[in-house]
Design a protein around this motif. Structure first.
Motif, PDB file in Angstrom:
ATOM      1  N   PHE A   1      -7.173  22.889  -6.730  1.00 24.95           N
ATOM      2  CA  PHE A   1      -8.437  23.618  -6.179  1.00 24.95           C
ATOM      3  C   PHE A   1      -8.861  23.088  -4.872  1.00 24.95           C
ATOM      4  CE2 PHE A   1     -12.869  23.594  -4.906  1.00 24.95           C
ATOM      5  CZ  PHE A   1     -13.015  24.763  -4.729  1.00 24.95           C
ATOM      6  N   GLN A   2      -8.550  21.577  -4.658  1.00 25.49           N
ATOM      7  CA  GLN A   2      -8.973  20.996  -3.433  1.00 25.49           C
ATOM      8  C   GLN A   2      -7.746  21.259  -2.458  1.00 25.49           C
ATOM      9  OE1 GLN A   2      -9.778  17.106  -4.480  1.00 25.49           O
ATOM     10  NE2 GLN A   2     -11.844  17.240  -5.262  1.00 25.49           N
ATOM     11  N   GLN A   3      -6.587  21.413  -2.816  1.00 31.94           N
ATOM     12  CA  GLN A   3      -5.375  21.933  -1.967  1.00 31.94           C
ATOM     13  C   GLN A   3      -5.432  22.978  -1.511  1.00 31.94           C
ATOM     14  OE1 GLN A   3      -2.047  20.756  -4.236  1.00 31.94           O
ATOM     15  NE2 GLN A   3      -2.155  18.398  -3.320  1.00 31.94           N
ATOM     16  N   GLY A   4      -6.012  23.897  -2.491  1.00 31.67           N
ATOM     17  CA  GLY A   4      -6.049  25.319  -1.856  1.00 31.67           C
ATOM     18  C   GLY A   4      -7.208  25.688  -1.002  1.00 31.67           C
ATOM     19  N   PHE A   5      -8.397  24.854  -1.466  1.00 30.83           N
ATOM     20  CA  PHE A   5      -9.389  25.062  -0.459  1.00 30.83           C
ATOM     21  C   PHE A   5      -9.007  24.345   0.901  1.00 30.83           C
ATOM     22  CE2 PHE A   5     -12.866  22.782   1.409  1.00 30.83           C
ATOM     23  CZ  PHE A   5     -13.891  23.800   1.727  1.00 30.83           C
ATOM     24  N   LEU A   6      -8.365  23.496   1.036  1.00 31.25           N
ATOM     25  CA  LEU A   6      -7.926  22.958   2.469  1.00 31.25           C
ATOM     26  C   LEU A   6      -7.231  23.830   3.061  1.00 31.25           C
ATOM     27  CD1 LEU A   6      -8.628  20.611   4.102  1.00 31.25           C
ATOM     28  CD2 LEU A   6      -6.696  19.211   3.111  1.00 31.25           C
ATOM     29  N   LYS A   7      -6.185  24.472   2.469  1.00 28.81           N
ATOM     30  CA  LYS A   7      -5.027  25.153   2.939  1.00 28.81           C
ATOM     31  C   LYS A   7      -5.889  26.509   3.657  1.00 28.81           C
ATOM     32  CE  LYS A   7      -1.637  28.498   1.588  1.00 28.81           C
ATOM     33  NZ  LYS A   7      -0.847  29.221   0.461  1.00 28.81           N
ATOM     34  N   ASN A   8      -6.867  27.146   2.545  1.00 29.65           N
ATOM     35  CA  ASN A   8      -7.467  28.484   3.125  1.00 29.65           C
ATOM     36  C   ASN A   8      -8.431  28.075   4.236  1.00 29.65           C
ATOM     37  OD1 ASN A   8      -6.004  30.015   1.038  1.00 29.65           O
ATOM     38  ND2 ASN A   8      -7.766  29.446  -0.339  1.00 29.65           N
TER      39      ASN A   8
ATOM     40  N   LEU B   1      -6.405  27.678   7.519  1.00 30.97           N
ATOM     41  CA  LEU B   1      -6.134  29.278   7.950  1.00 30.97           C
ATOM     42  C   LEU B   1      -7.335  29.982   8.437  1.00 30.97           C
ATOM     43  CD1 LEU B   1      -3.740  30.130   4.955  1.00 30.97           C
ATOM     44  CD2 LEU B   1      -3.036  29.792   7.171  1.00 30.97           C
ATOM     45  N   SER B   2      -8.460  29.999   7.623  1.00 28.30           N
ATOM     46  CA  SER B   2      -9.625  30.617   7.981  1.00 28.30           C
ATOM     47  C   SER B   2      -9.902  29.957   9.584  1.00 28.30           C
ATOM     48  CB  SER B   2     -10.630  30.583   7.077  1.00 28.30           C
ATOM     49  OG  SER B   2     -11.674  31.307   7.388  1.00 28.30           O
ATOM     50  N   LEU B   3     -10.086  28.840   9.528  1.00 24.00           N
ATOM     51  CA  LEU B   3     -10.338  28.365  10.930  1.00 24.00           C
ATOM     52  C   LEU B   3      -9.437  28.780  12.096  1.00 24.00           C
ATOM     53  CD1 LEU B   3     -11.709  24.769   9.967  1.00 24.00           C
ATOM     54  CD2 LEU B   3     -13.102  26.555  10.770  1.00 24.00           C
ATOM     55  N   GLN B   4      -8.230  28.654  11.881  1.00 21.96           N
ATOM     56  CA  GLN B   4      -7.270  29.044  12.800  1.00 21.96           C
ATOM     57  C   GLN B   4      -7.403  30.774  13.212  1.00 21.96           C
ATOM     58  OE1 GLN B   4      -3.464  28.396  11.060  1.00 21.96           O
ATOM     59  NE2 GLN B   4      -3.356  26.188  12.037  1.00 21.96           N
ATOM     60  N   ALA B   5      -7.711  31.455  12.241  1.00 18.44           N
ATOM     61  CA  ALA B   5      -7.964  32.862  12.470  1.00 18.44           C
ATOM     62  C   ALA B   5      -9.385  33.033  13.448  1.00 18.44           C
ATOM     63  CB  ALA B   5      -8.144  33.523  11.242  1.00 18.44           C
ATOM     64  N   ARG B   6     -10.264  32.302  13.034  1.00 15.91           N
ATOM     65  CA  ARG B   6     -11.800  32.485  13.712  1.00 15.91           C
ATOM     66  C   ARG B   6     -11.197  32.122  15.068  1.00 15.91           C
ATOM     67  NH1 ARG B   6     -16.258  34.167  11.626  1.00 15.91           N
ATOM     68  NH2 ARG B   6     -16.035  34.329   9.401  1.00 15.91           N
ATOM     69  N   SER B   7     -10.621  30.971  15.220  1.00 16.51           N
ATOM     70  CA  SER B   7     -10.516  30.438  16.813  1.00 16.51           C
ATOM     71  C   SER B   7      -9.470  31.327  17.438  1.00 16.51           C
ATOM     72  CB  SER B   7      -9.775  28.828  16.760  1.00 16.51           C
ATOM     73  OG  SER B   7      -8.334  28.989  16.048  1.00 16.51           O
ATOM     74  N   GLU B   8      -8.565  31.945  16.931  1.00 18.48           N
ATOM     75  CA  GLU B   8      -7.735  33.059  17.603  1.00 18.48           C
ATOM     76  C   GLU B   8      -8.683  34.146  17.921  1.00 18.48           C
ATOM     77  OE1 GLU B   8      -4.504  33.842  15.102  1.00 18.48           O
ATOM     78  OE2 GLU B   8      -3.782  31.903  15.447  1.00 18.48           O
TER      79      GLU B   8
ATOM     80  N   SER C   1     -16.102  29.920   7.234  1.00 18.14           N
ATOM     81  CA  SER C   1     -14.761  29.582   6.919  1.00 18.14           C
ATOM     82  C   SER C   1     -14.576  28.736   5.704  1.00 18.14           C
ATOM     83  CB  SER C   1     -13.862  28.885   8.187  1.00 18.14           C
ATOM     84  OG  SER C   1     -13.802  29.823   9.097  1.00 18.14           O
ATOM     85  N   ALA C   2     -15.559  27.924   5.596  1.00 23.91           N
ATOM     86  CA  ALA C   2     -15.531  27.026   4.523  1.00 23.91           C
ATOM     87  C   ALA C   2     -15.947  27.924   3.157  1.00 23.91           C
ATOM     88  CB  ALA C   2     -16.600  25.711   4.533  1.00 23.91           C
ATOM     89  N   ASP C   3     -16.821  28.583   3.419  1.00 28.33           N
ATOM     90  CA  ASP C   3     -17.169  29.345   2.025  1.00 28.33           C
ATOM     91  C   ASP C   3     -16.155  30.431   1.760  1.00 28.33           C
ATOM     92  OD1 ASP C   3     -19.864  28.384   2.049  1.00 28.33           O
ATOM     93  OD2 ASP C   3     -20.704  30.001   3.259  1.00 28.33           O
ATOM     94  N   ILE C   4     -15.661  30.848   2.644  1.00 21.41           N
ATOM     95  CA  ILE C   4     -14.361  31.948   2.505  1.00 21.41           C
ATOM     96  C   ILE C   4     -13.162  31.264   1.798  1.00 21.41           C
ATOM     97  CG2 ILE C   4     -12.776  33.318   3.345  1.00 21.41           C
ATOM     98  CD1 ILE C   4     -14.675  34.043   5.692  1.00 21.41           C
ATOM     99  N   ALA C   5     -13.015  29.829   2.293  1.00 20.60           N
ATOM    100  CA  ALA C   5     -11.914  29.040   1.844  1.00 20.60           C
ATOM    101  C   ALA C   5     -12.244  28.706   0.157  1.00 20.60           C
ATOM    102  CB  ALA C   5     -11.734  27.997   2.650  1.00 20.60           C
ATOM    103  N   MET C   6     -13.490  28.459   0.044  1.00 20.88           N
ATOM    104  CA  MET C   6     -13.908  28.135  -1.359  1.00 20.88           C
ATOM    105  C   MET C   6     -13.728  29.079  -2.317  1.00 20.88           C
ATOM    106  SD  MET C   6     -17.657  26.369  -2.762  1.00 20.88           S
ATOM    107  CE  MET C   6     -18.447  27.639  -2.243  1.00 20.88           C
ATOM    108  N   ALA C   7     -14.432  30.462  -1.870  1.00 20.74           N
ATOM    109  CA  ALA C   7     -14.056  31.511  -2.748  1.00 20.74           C
ATOM    110  C   ALA C   7     -12.673  31.703  -3.070  1.00 20.74           C
ATOM    111  CB  ALA C   7     -15.055  32.680  -2.116  1.00 20.74           C
TER     112      ALA C   7
END
Length: 186
Positions: free
Chosen positions: A9-16, A19-26, A52-58
């Protein structure tokens, strides 16, 4: 189901999260005309990191619970709104609301000091049984909990408590991962 403290879960959260932060910054750095826009303000950064953290957690949580689907659905419906620059609300509105609350509290205190209003209120509450008071308190707290848990408005009380426990456990794991990231950056 992956538990909130499982390494997967923690690895999936970190990966997501990355990715979400990269998409937001772009999305933030390129305006609708295709040219580079101004740097994000501090409030916009905070908002972007939180969402981004909420989306990654979900996304890392996956199926089985309703709150991840509610978070993902609300983020996809608000993604069209997030492409526009966010305007900051004036703090004057908060100050006025706060002043109203303070005035209301002082009025309530003054009316408690008076004998007439206070005695009527005491007799009305004295007539309520402890069971009625407990039921009212449970209803009030359940109503607040429904607002706090994503997707909680549609759940019965038992399911709401299960969702709340799951959501809080995953929020705790989210805080742990973000704290580790913060310590690693230092």
């Amino acid at each position: 189901m992956r538990g909130p403290h499982a390494r997967a879960f923690q690895q999936g959260f970190l990966k997501n999260l990355i990715l979400s932060l990269q998409a937001r910054s772009e999305a933030c750095c390129v305006s609708s005309s295709g040219s580079a826009s101004a740097v994000m303000s501090l409030q916009e950064r905070k908002r972007a990191i939180k969402s981004s953290a909420d989306i990654a957690m979900a996304a890392a949580r996956g199926g089985g619970a309703r709150w991840p689907r509610a978070i993902l659905a609300s983020s996809s419906s608000s993604s069209s709104l997030s492409s526009r620059p966010a305007t900051c609300k004036s703090p004057a509105g908060k100050a006025r609301r706060c002043n109203r609350i303070v005035r209301r509290c002082f009025r309530a205190r003054r009316s408690r000091d008076g004998a007439g209003a206070c005695s009527r209120a005491r007799t009305a509450t004295a007539m309520m049984t402890s069971g009625e008071v407990a039921r009212r308190l449970v209803r009030k707290r359940t109503k607040v909990l429904r607002k706090m848990i994503p997707g909680g408005e549609l759940l019965d009380e038992i399911s709401l408590l299960h969702e709340a426990m799951d959501y809080v456990a995953h929020l705790h794991a989210q805080v742990d991962v973000l704290r580790r990231i913060s310590n690693a950056v230092r």
